[in-house]
Scaffold this active site. Structure first.
Site, mmCIF file in Angstrom:
data_model
loop_
_atom_site.group_PDB
_atom_site.id
_atom_site.type_symbol
_atom_site.label_atom_id
_atom_site.label_comp_id
_atom_site.label_asym_id
_atom_site.label_seq_id
_atom_site.Cartn_x
_atom_site.Cartn_y
_atom_site.Cartn_z
ATOM 1 N N CYS A 10 0.706 -1.091 -0.029
ATOM 2 C CA CYS A 10 0.158 0.076 0.087
ATOM 3 C C CYS A 10 0.928 1.365 -0.001
ATOM 4 C CB CYS A 10 -0.953 0.198 1.315
ATOM 5 S SG CYS A 10 -0.249 0.066 2.718
ATOM 6 N N ASN A 13 2.227 1.545 4.553
ATOM 7 C CA ASN A 13 2.390 0.377 5.112
ATOM 8 C C ASN A 13 2.236 0.395 6.688
ATOM 9 O OD1 ASN A 13 5.137 -1.847 5.742
ATOM 10 N ND2 ASN A 13 3.344 -2.560 5.215
ATOM 11 N N CYS A 15 -1.506 0.786 7.455
ATOM 12 C CA CYS A 15 -3.084 0.518 7.502
ATOM 13 C C CYS A 15 -3.422 -0.802 6.732
ATOM 14 C CB CYS A 15 -3.976 1.638 6.957
ATOM 15 S SG CYS A 15 -3.911 2.999 8.020
ATOM 16 N N ARG A 16 -3.383 -0.617 5.347
ATOM 17 C CA ARG A 16 -4.276 -1.656 4.478
ATOM 18 C C ARG A 16 -2.981 -2.972 4.611
ATOM 19 N NH1 ARG A 16 -5.122 2.261 -0.239
ATOM 20 N NH2 ARG A 16 -3.285 2.953 0.590
ATOM 21 N N SER A 17 -1.718 -2.581 3.881
ATOM 22 C CA SER A 17 -1.100 -3.816 3.791
ATOM 23 C C SER A 17 -0.417 -4.621 4.794
ATOM 24 C CB SER A 17 0.044 -3.336 2.752
ATOM 25 O OG SER A 17 1.025 -2.422 3.311
ATOM 26 N N ASP A 127 -8.293 3.668 0.902
ATOM 27 C CA ASP A 127 -7.370 4.059 1.865
ATOM 28 C C ASP A 127 -8.089 4.708 3.355
ATOM 29 O OD1 ASP A 127 -5.423 5.444 3.630
ATOM 30 O OD2 ASP A 127 -4.542 6.412 2.042
HETATM 31 P P1 4NP Z 1 -1.811 2.902 3.961
HETATM 32 O O1 4NP Z 1 -2.578 4.342 4.518
HETATM 33 O O2 4NP Z 1 -1.363 3.100 2.802
HETATM 34 O O3 4NP Z 1 -3.115 1.692 4.017
HETATM 35 O O4 4NP Z 1 -0.858 2.514 5.036
HETATM 36 C C1 4NP Z 1 -1.851 5.472 4.796
HETATM 37 C C2 4NP Z 1 -1.068 5.687 5.688
HETATM 38 C C3 4NP Z 1 -0.372 6.667 5.927
HETATM 39 C C4 4NP Z 1 -0.590 7.763 4.822
HETATM 40 C C5 4NP Z 1 -1.324 7.740 4.006
HETATM 41 C C6 4NP Z 1 -1.902 6.370 3.832
HETATM 42 N N1 4NP Z 1 0.225 9.050 5.102
HETATM 43 O O5 4NP Z 1 0.024 9.762 4.282
HETATM 44 O O6 4NP Z 1 1.087 9.056 6.011
#
Ligand code: 4NP
Length: 162
Positions: A10, A13, A15-17, A127
């Site tokens: 993702c 790294n 939340c989703r992955s 997201d």
């Molecule tokens: P992820 O979510 O890609 O599912 O881990 C996010 C986590 C952090 C951020 C964006 C998306 N960020 O902008 O810090």
């Protein structure tokens, strides 16, 4: 026989992955496929290298019976060689993976996570970072379905190898 290696990708790294990795590992540990398959996750960005997963993701996963154990790392060019399946959460992640030097020759192994979601295989894993609790539960349910579909895919592949 070498194990099949799966990488969930993702943006951050956190939340989703890491959730996809945790749900997937939870299932393969239960059904015995962990003897044949291993998994990791990473982010296309460098925003959260070394960080523990987002508290909201951890809490939601626990409510659904899944424990996450991961520290953030960034996608690397070597991942293209090291993994057999590279599963992108959204189309931006997909483009970033394919943008790595030399990625074109590995195109077949780079897939969208929701191509394995039986309820709708054309969508992205949204997201949840800037949203509320409902978003985290929605992501959990999407990844629960998608990992089921992916495990079925792996079983077919493994049955021809075993
Ligand atoms: P992820 O979510 O890609 O599912 O881990 C996010 C986590 C952090 C951020 C964006 C998306 N960020 O902008 O810090």
């Amino acid at each position: 026989m070498t194990r099949i290696r799966v990488l969930f990708v993702c943006l951050g790294n956190i939340c989703r992955s890491p959730l996809a990795e945790a749900i997937f590992k939870h299932k393969i540990n239960r059904n015995g496929l962990h003897q044949h398959v291993e998994a990791d996750s990473c982010g296309t960005s460098n925003y959260h290298i070394g960080d523990t997963p987002d508290d909201r993701t951890v809490a939601n996963a626990l409510r659904n019976g899944v424990t996450i154990n991961h520290l953030g790392r960034q996608l690397a060019v070597t991942d293209l060689q090291d993994f057999d399946f590279i599963l992108a959460m959204d189309s931006s992640n997909y483009r970033n993976i394919l943008g790595l030097p030399g990625a074109e020759v590995h195109k077949e192994k780079i897939l969208m996570m929701r191509s394995f979601d039986a309820s709708d295989d054309h969508l992205e894993v949204p997201d949840p970072y800037y949203g509320g609790e409902r978003g985290f539960q929605e992501v959990f349910e999407i990844l629960d379905r998608s990992t089921d579909g992916f495990i079925n895919h792996l079983r077919q592949q493994l049955s021809s190898r075993l």
